[in-house]
Design a protein around this motif. Structure first.
Motif, short mmCIF file in Angstrom:
data_model
loop_
_atom_site.label_atom_id
_atom_site.label_comp_id
_atom_site.label_asym_id
_atom_site.label_seq_id
_atom_site.Cartn_x
_atom_site.Cartn_y
_atom_site.Cartn_z
N PHE A 130 -6.42 -14.15 -8.38
CA PHE A 130 -6.14 -14.22 -7.00
C PHE A 130 -5.81 -12.91 -6.49
CE2 PHE A 130 -6.31 -18.65 -6.53
CZ PHE A 130 -6.52 -19.13 -8.05
N GLY A 151 -3.38 -11.39 -4.62
CA GLY A 151 -2.34 -11.33 -3.95
C GLY A 151 -1.07 -11.45 -4.87
N ALA A 209 2.63 -13.32 -5.92
CA ALA A 209 3.32 -14.25 -5.69
C ALA A 209 4.56 -14.30 -4.70
CB ALA A 209 3.82 -14.72 -7.20
N SER A 222 2.73 -19.07 -8.97
CA SER A 222 1.80 -18.36 -8.55
C SER A 222 0.56 -18.99 -8.68
CB SER A 222 1.52 -16.88 -8.86
OG SER A 222 1.21 -16.81 -10.35
N GLU A 223 -0.42 -18.81 -7.88
CA GLU A 223 -1.82 -19.59 -8.28
C GLU A 223 -2.28 -19.28 -9.48
OE1 GLU A 223 -0.91 -18.51 -5.49
OE2 GLU A 223 -1.62 -19.87 -4.06
N HIS A 237 -5.46 -6.26 -4.04
CA HIS A 237 -4.48 -7.41 -3.61
C HIS A 237 -3.66 -7.11 -2.54
CE1 HIS A 237 -4.13 -8.99 -7.65
NE2 HIS A 237 -4.33 -7.74 -8.15
N CYS A 259 -8.23 -9.38 0.73
CA CYS A 259 -7.18 -9.57 -0.15
C CYS A 259 -6.37 -10.69 0.52
CB CYS A 259 -6.37 -8.21 -0.34
SG CYS A 259 -5.65 -7.61 1.41
N CYS A 260 -5.28 -11.08 -0.22
CA CYS A 260 -4.58 -12.19 -0.10
C CYS A 260 -3.71 -11.89 1.37
CB CYS A 260 -3.72 -12.64 -1.15
SG CYS A 260 -4.46 -13.24 -2.47
N SER A 261 -3.43 -12.76 2.01
CA SER A 261 -2.28 -12.77 3.04
C SER A 261 -2.05 -11.74 4.18
CB SER A 261 -0.99 -13.08 2.29
OG SER A 261 -1.09 -13.92 1.36
N THR A 287 -3.74 -16.55 3.68
CA THR A 287 -3.04 -17.04 2.49
C THR A 287 -3.68 -16.49 1.27
OG1 THR A 287 -4.76 -18.71 2.32
CG2 THR A 287 -2.88 -19.46 3.68
N LYS A 288 -3.09 -16.87 0.19
CA LYS A 288 -3.88 -16.43 -0.93
C LYS A 288 -5.27 -16.68 -1.22
CE LYS A 288 -0.70 -14.99 -4.39
NZ LYS A 288 -0.93 -15.54 -5.71
#
Lengths: 403, 227
Positions: free
Chosen positions: A21, A23, A25, A30-31, B81, B123-125, B148-149
């Motif tokens: 994932f 990103g 947490a 977290s995922e 990320h 990437c996430c978010s 989101t993720k």
């Protein structure tokens, strides 16, 4: 593949998919944590087939919180698909696609549950006994009966019928509302249907009752007006000590029971009361079984106290069987056949029951051999206990225990 | 808004376009995502790969490459990320005990004056705050990111091929479309085609089903901004 195999295959697929994932947490879970939970669940399921319980083609669960939640969601989705008429491969694919979303949400919710609620529930201990001032007291006892379906309806109908002929003073449920102790499950599968019969209802805590936190069972205590997570029922001649062997259990699955120190001090007071009353125990977990390995820790805690116990009734195993005094140390019986489907097996352990239910479940149109469902009618007289085991097959088993 | 001709790749009165393919490389995910930017198909302008294993700030990249963001239109394609308000780089200190939130910041609001004209934040978010900043405070710019993720199947072969394709098509769409509805439609089409491919080939590739789930999740989370 049967439904169980499909579920386990899907779980394995999700667990084995290499995913990362992109990103950070933003809360405790977290995922990546969720993915690790799914991997752990899959490993547990693979290494511990005995966690499985139920009908591989129908409703099933596991004695593990993550597996129980995952299985519950999977079956819920299947039912939804059937109800909406989405059949076949299209339905299967749609279910699997959305299942993944729901599973993440559920595991996240499970981990986010209020852990303080367990502490709150731990503190809900009895200040007084449930007193029934009658010479003969009648109690309907059933375990693992919090499973919505035809079998529960049949058992509750039998209890209601009997109550109309010969009223009960109490109904005691020996714990386990399926699948994971979510608040709504308690209302729909325990409080509402049981209270509708008429007599006061009391419930022990089972392992499934705590998988989603303690809030659900705390509301059960309030809804039933129950003195605590453990409590005693007192008649002029008997003391029924109803134990909580689930909350103090050592691991998250709560598969093997245990009693906490405070509760043990309370139990010893009940056993040493010296008021002429004999003591009966009720609990969710067991220390003897012809089928499954019992809790060694619970056995160590209670084995030396059984000389002060007259009889003991428990659930957790979805069978109906009685044990002789010589084998257990007191009279005993498993009454865990309240609603869940469980495949019949011959007892395979050294400690054999003196009797177990014959016949098979006919609540559903199934070809497999499932234990018949039923309940125990317990009549407490001044110098004896009369046990009547009612089974859906019509079989009735009596045992008269003289004090 | 002048028409953007990707063959010449000059935007807005002939300002030169520079494409920076930015990827941190410090863990399992970023090892994979940095490889996605290798040999990315042509976007119509020279693309400079910026792969970094240590903390690096975007303004340092500009300085190092002698790019003046006020006179050069920069496109950043970032893979790694992300957080709602930042594109993240390698951890500041290589100490696992510091926990999961120790990433450095590659780009965030504090570098707003240096912001690229076009940003693809894979990437996430980042769409949550950075994307909103682009929507509210930028002019004649574009941003594509996720709210989101997002999960990424970290397997080579067909999966990596499709992620590369996605990156390229999202970046190209961002550069091509001056209209926000057209940009959004293009992104949706790109994702739907990828999802359809893996749906049709569920039995041909081991992780096709999972790839479909994660692409569906990305489609739900993707957000585009065109000012």
């Amino acid at each position: 593949m049967n439904r169980r195999e499909k579920f386990e295959s899907l779980l394995a697929y999700i667990a084995d998919t290499p995913v990362s994932f992109a990103g950070v947490a933003i809360d405790d879970i977290s995922e990546e944590d969720i993915q690790k939970e799914i991997k752990r669940a899959k490993a547990k399921q693979k290494n511990n087939p005995s966690l499985f319980s139920g009908d591989p083609d129908g409703f099933f669960t596991y004695d593990d919180p993550i597996l129980a939640i995952a299985a519950y969601l999977y079956q819920g989705q299947s039912l939804m698909g059937d109800a909406l008429g989405i059949a076949g491969e299209v339905g299967e694919n749609l279910r699997n696609d959305s299942y993944w979303d729901w599973l993440q949400v559920a595991i996240h919710a499970y981990h986010s549950r209020n852990k303080k609620s367990y502490l709150t529930l731990m503190g809900m201990t009895p200040q007084e006994a449930v007193k029934i001032d009658k010479d003969v007291v009648r109690i309907a006892v059933t375990g693992d009966a919090g499973f919505s379906g035809q079998s529960q309806s049949n058992v509750l109908y039998k209890i209601r019928q009997r109550h109309q002929q010969h009223p009960f003073d109490l109904i005691v449920h020996l714990g386990d509302v399926y699948f994971s102790g979510h608040g709504k499950e308690f209302i729909d599968y325990l409080v509402a249907p049981f209270k509708a019969i008429g007599p006061r209802v009391l419930s022990l805590v089972g392992n499934h009752d705590l998988y989603f936190g303690g809030e659900g069972f705390i509301s059960v205590l309030k809804a039933l007006g129950q003195p605590g997570r453990y409590f005693s029922i007192e008649t002029p001649h008997w003391r029924v000590a109803c134990l909580d062997t689930a909350l103090p259990a050592e691991n998250l699955r709560r598969n093997w029971g245990l009693i906490d120190e405070g509760q043990m001090l309370w139990l010893d007071k009940q056993l040493e009361a010296a008021d002429g009353k004999r003591t009966i125990l009720m609990s969710h977990h067991f220390i003897i079984s012809g089928w499954e390995k019992p809790s060694a820790a619970l056995k160590r805690q209670l084995a030396l106290r059984l000389d002060k116990v007259f009889s003991w009734y428990w659930g957790h195993e979805h069978v109906c069987a009685t044990y002789d005094k010589e084998v257990l140390g007191c009279y005993g019986a498993c009454v865990g056949n309240g609603s869940f489907l469980e495949v019949r097996q011959l007892p395979k352990r050294e400690t054999q029951p003196e009797w177990y239910a014959t016949g098979r479940c006919s609540c559903y149109e199934k070809k497999r051999d499932f234990w018949p469902h039923g309940y125990l009618e317990l009549e407490l007289h001044s110098r004896k206990v009369i046990e009547t085991y009612h089974l859906e097959t019509g079989e009735i088993r009596n045992r008269v225990l003289n004090a | 808004m002048p028409h953007q001709d990707t063959s010449t790749m000059t935007i807005n009165d002939g300002d030169p376009l520079t494409i920076l393919l930015c990827a941190p490389k410090h863990d399992l995910l970023t090892e994979y995502t940095s490889s996605l930017l290798q040999n990315l198909p042509d976007l119509g302008a020279p693309a400079t790969p910026i792969v970094f294993e240590h903390p690096l700030r975007y303004d340092e990249v500009l300085t190092g490459l002698e790019i003046d963001s006020h006179t050069t239109d920069v496109t950043v394609v970032f893979c790694g990320h992300g957080a709602p308000s930042a594109l993240l780089g390698p951890p500041k200190l290589r100490d696992p005990a510091r926990g999961r939130n120790s990433y450095s910041s590659f780009f965030d609001i504090s570098l707003w004056e240096y912001r690229p004209k076009f940003m693809l934040a894979f990437c996430c978010s980042a769409a949550e705050v950075l994307g909103e900043a682009y929507r509210l405070k930028s002019n004649d710019s574009a941003f594509v990111g996720f709210t989101t993720k997002i999960g990424i199947i970290t397997v080579n072969g067909i999966y990596a091929d499709y992620f590369k394709k996605l990156l390229h098509e999202l970046a190209a769409a961002m550069l091509r479309h001056s209209d926000k509805d057209a940009l959004e439609a293009s992104i949706t089409t790109t994702y739907k085609e990828a999802i359809k491919f893996f749906h049709k080939n569920e039995n041909s590739y081991r992780y096709a089903r999972a790839m479909k789930w994660y692409l569906l999740a990305q489609l739900k989370a993707v957000k585009s901004v065109r000012t």
